[in-house]
Design a protein around this motif. Structure first.
Motif, PDB file in Angstrom:
ATOM      1  N   PHE A  25      -3.776   4.347   4.374  1.00 39.56           N
ATOM      2  CA  PHE A  25      -2.318   4.415   4.140  1.00 39.56           C
ATOM      3  C   PHE A  25      -1.935   4.541   2.656  1.00 39.56           C
TER       4      PHE A  25
ATOM      5  N   GLU B 157       0.790  -1.229   0.000  1.00 38.71           N
ATOM      6  CA  GLU B 157       0.000   0.000   0.000  1.00 38.71           C
ATOM      7  C   GLU B 157       0.823   1.280   0.000  1.00 38.71           C
ATOM      8  N   SER B 158       2.092   1.200   0.383  1.00 39.51           N
ATOM      9  CA  SER B 158       2.862   2.440   0.557  1.00 39.51           C
ATOM     10  C   SER B 158       4.331   2.225   0.211  1.00 39.51           C
TER      11      SER B 158
ATOM     12  N   CYS C 113       9.606   6.455  10.536  1.00 41.42           N
ATOM     13  CA  CYS C 113       9.204   5.084  10.860  1.00 41.42           C
ATOM     14  C   CYS C 113      10.052   4.199   9.961  1.00 41.42           C
TER      15      CYS C 113
ATOM     16  N   MET D 219       4.429   2.873  17.900  1.00 39.07           N
ATOM     17  CA  MET D 219       3.484   3.730  17.169  1.00 39.07           C
ATOM     18  C   MET D 219       2.911   4.847  18.055  1.00 39.07           C
TER      19      MET D 219
ATOM     20  N   ARG E 121      -0.739   5.660  16.670  1.00 43.63           N
ATOM     21  CA  ARG E 121      -0.434   7.053  16.307  1.00 43.63           C
ATOM     22  C   ARG E 121      -1.549   7.995  16.753  1.00 43.63           C
TER      23      ARG E 121
ATOM     24  N   ARG F 224       5.950   0.217   2.828  1.00 44.28           N
ATOM     25  CA  ARG F 224       5.734  -1.223   2.683  1.00 44.28           C
ATOM     26  C   ARG F 224       6.664  -1.806   1.618  1.00 44.28           C
TER      27      ARG F 224
ATOM     28  N   ASP G 203       6.539  -5.118  12.752  1.00 41.85           N
ATOM     29  CA  ASP G 203       5.965  -3.814  12.394  1.00 41.85           C
ATOM     30  C   ASP G 203       4.763  -3.516  13.297  1.00 41.85           C
ATOM     31  N   ARG G 204       3.542  -3.704  12.859  1.00 35.12           N
ATOM     32  CA  ARG G 204       2.363  -3.391  13.677  1.00 35.12           C
ATOM     33  C   ARG G 204       2.165  -4.454  14.765  1.00 35.12           C
TER      34      ARG G 204
ATOM     35  N   HIS H  48      -1.206  10.167   8.795  1.00 34.01           N
ATOM     36  CA  HIS H  48      -0.514   9.000   9.359  1.00 34.01           C
ATOM     37  C   HIS H  48       0.574   8.387   8.490  1.00 34.01           C
ATOM     38  N   ASN H  49       0.678   8.765   7.208  1.00 36.97           N
ATOM     39  CA  ASN H  49       1.868   8.334   6.450  1.00 36.97           C
ATOM     40  C   ASN H  49       2.091   9.238   5.242  1.00 36.97           C
TER      41      ASN H  49
END
Ligand code: GYE
Length: 333
Positions: free
Chosen positions: A213, A60-61, A287, A155, A191, A64, A137-138, A239-240
Motif C-alpha cells: 500500500f 502508509e498512504s 474508498c 472490499m 479486493r 490512512r 476499515d479492514r 490496490h491503492n
C-alpha cells in the motif's frame, strides 16, 4: 388628598410585590433540580465523558493520513478524549497499543486491523474487561462474538467494481498485472477476490505482488513487472493510489506513455485524481477514509449500552478521468 396618597402608595407597593414575586418564582425552580453531583450513576454518557482508543495501523498512504485526520478532528469537535497511536504497519504494535488501552480502562476501542488474522487473544482480553471493540476499515477473521461491530468499506465490492472497469478497458481481452495491498489485510484479500470474480475470461493475470500500500514499495514492484513481462502488459489492477503513484514513476522511467498500460486503482485520493488528469489511471474506485463521525457516534452508543448495527458499509462510487479535473479541487483527501 391624604387618603389618595396612601391609596397610591398601597397600589404601588402591591405592583412592586407582584413584580418581585413573579421574578422570584422561576429563580426558586433550580433549587428543586438535582445538583450535578447527585446525578444517578447510570446517567447517559456524553461525548465529553468518552475515552476512545484508536490504535491506528500506520501512516502508509494518503488514505490512512485522511483516516487519522478524520478521527482526530471529529474527536476534537465533539470533545471526545482520543487515545491515538501509530503501529507502523506492525500487528504486534497494534496489539500492545490495545493492551495499554485496556489497562487504562478506555470506554471503547476502535481498531483498524492491519491484517485479518491473529486478533482473538487481544479481542478476548477487551471483552473480558467489558470494553466494546468496533472494527474499523479492514475486517478481522475473529469470531464476531469478540467484537461489537464493523464500520468500513466492502472490499470485495471494490474489487468487483475494479474488475468491471478492467473488462471495459480491455474489451478484446489481454494480459494484466496486479499490485496488491498488504498481504493478509482485509483490503487486499477482499479486493483480489472481488476482482477475480468479475474479471472476463479473456483477461489473464500474469503476476500479482504486494507493494504494501505504499508508493515506495509500489515502484520497485512495477519496475520488476516491466522487466519480466516487457511489452506484454496491457493493464494493471493496483490496490491503492499511492502504489499507483509509485508504479507510474516506474512506467515513466521505462519510457512508457500514459495509456500504454491501462490502470484501475482504488481510493480516490487527490494523488489518484491527478494521475487520472495526467492520463495514467483510467478508473479509480472510491474508498472513503472519513470514518470519524460514524465511529464516534457508535462509540457513544456502545458506551451507553445501546444496540448498534453490526455491519455499517460505506457508500462508494467509481471516478473517471473525465470528471477528475472538475472534482479535484473539492476532494477532501
Ligand atoms: O485503500 C489504502 C490504505 O484499508 C481501505 O489501506 C484501507 C486501505 C486503503 O493504506 O490506501
Amino acid at each position: 388628598m391624604k387618603f389618595l396618597k396612601v391609596l397610591y402608595l398601597l397600589v404601588g407597593l402591591a405592583i412592586i410585590f407582584a413584580i418581585v414575586g413573579c421574578g422570584a418564582a422561576p429563580a426558586a425552580a433550580p433549587a428543586e433540580e438535582k445538583p450535578a453531583a447527585e446525578a444517578p450513576a447510570n446517567a447517559k454518557k456524553e461525548y465529553k465523558d468518552l475515552t476512545v482508543c484508536y490504535p491506528q495501523l500506520g501512516a502508509e498512504s494518503d488514505w490512512r493520513t485522511a483516516n487519522s485526520a478524520s478521527l482526530k478532528e471529529t474527536a476534537k469537535e465533539l470533545g471526545v478524549n482520543l487515545v491515538f497511536s501509530d503501529a507502523q504497519q506492525k500487528q504486534e504494535n497494534q496489539i500492545s497499543a490495545m493492551r495499554a488501552c485496556i489497562q487504562q480502562g478506555v470506554d471503547v476501542i476502535a481498531l483498524p486491523p492491519v491484517v485479518e488474522d491473529g486478533w482473538d487473544a487481544v479481542l478476548t482480553e477487551a471483552k473480558d474487561a467489558n470494553i466494546p471493540v468496533i472494527i474499523v476499515d479492514r475486517s478481522v477473521s475473529a469470531d464476531p462474538s469478540l467484537y461489537a461491530a464493523h464500520i468500513g468499506s466492502d472490499m470485495v465490492l471494490e474489487g468487483k467494481k475494479a474488475g468491471e472497469e478492467m473488462n471495459k478497458l480491455l474489451p478484446e481481452g489481454g494480459k494484466i498485472v496486479e499490485l496488491s495491498g498488504t498481504t493478509g489485510s482485509g483490503a487486499a484479500v477482499g479486493r483480489a477476490k472481488g476482482f477475480r470474480e468479475t474479471l472476463a475470461k479473456n483477461i489473464e493475470i500474469l503476476d500479482s505482488q504486494t507493494g504494501n500500500f505504499t508508493t515506495a514499495e509500489g515502484k520497485p514492484v512495477m519496475e520488476a513487472f516491466l522487466k519480466k513481462y516487457a511489452g506484454e502488459i496491457d493493464g494493471a489492477f493496483i490496490h491503492n493510489d499511492n502504489m499507483a503513484i509509485g508504479a507510474v514513476e516506474a512506467m515513466k522511467a521505462a519510457g512508457l506513455k500514459p495509456g500504454d498500460i491501462k490502470i484501475v486503482s482504488v481510493d480516490g485520493t487527490r494523488g489518484g485524481f491527478q494521475l487520472m488528469i495526467d492520463g495514467w489511471v483510467q478508473a479509480d474506485v472510491e474508498c472513503n477514509p472519513l470514518l470519524g463521525p460514524q465511529v464516534m457516534e457508535m462509540a457513544l452508543a456502545l458506551a451507553n449500552g445501546e444496540p448498534v448495527e453490526r455491519e455499517t458499509l460505506t457508500k462508494e462510487t467509481v471516478y473517471f478521468p473525465d470528471q477528475a479535473a472538475e472534482l479535484l479541487p473539492s476532494r477532501q483527501y
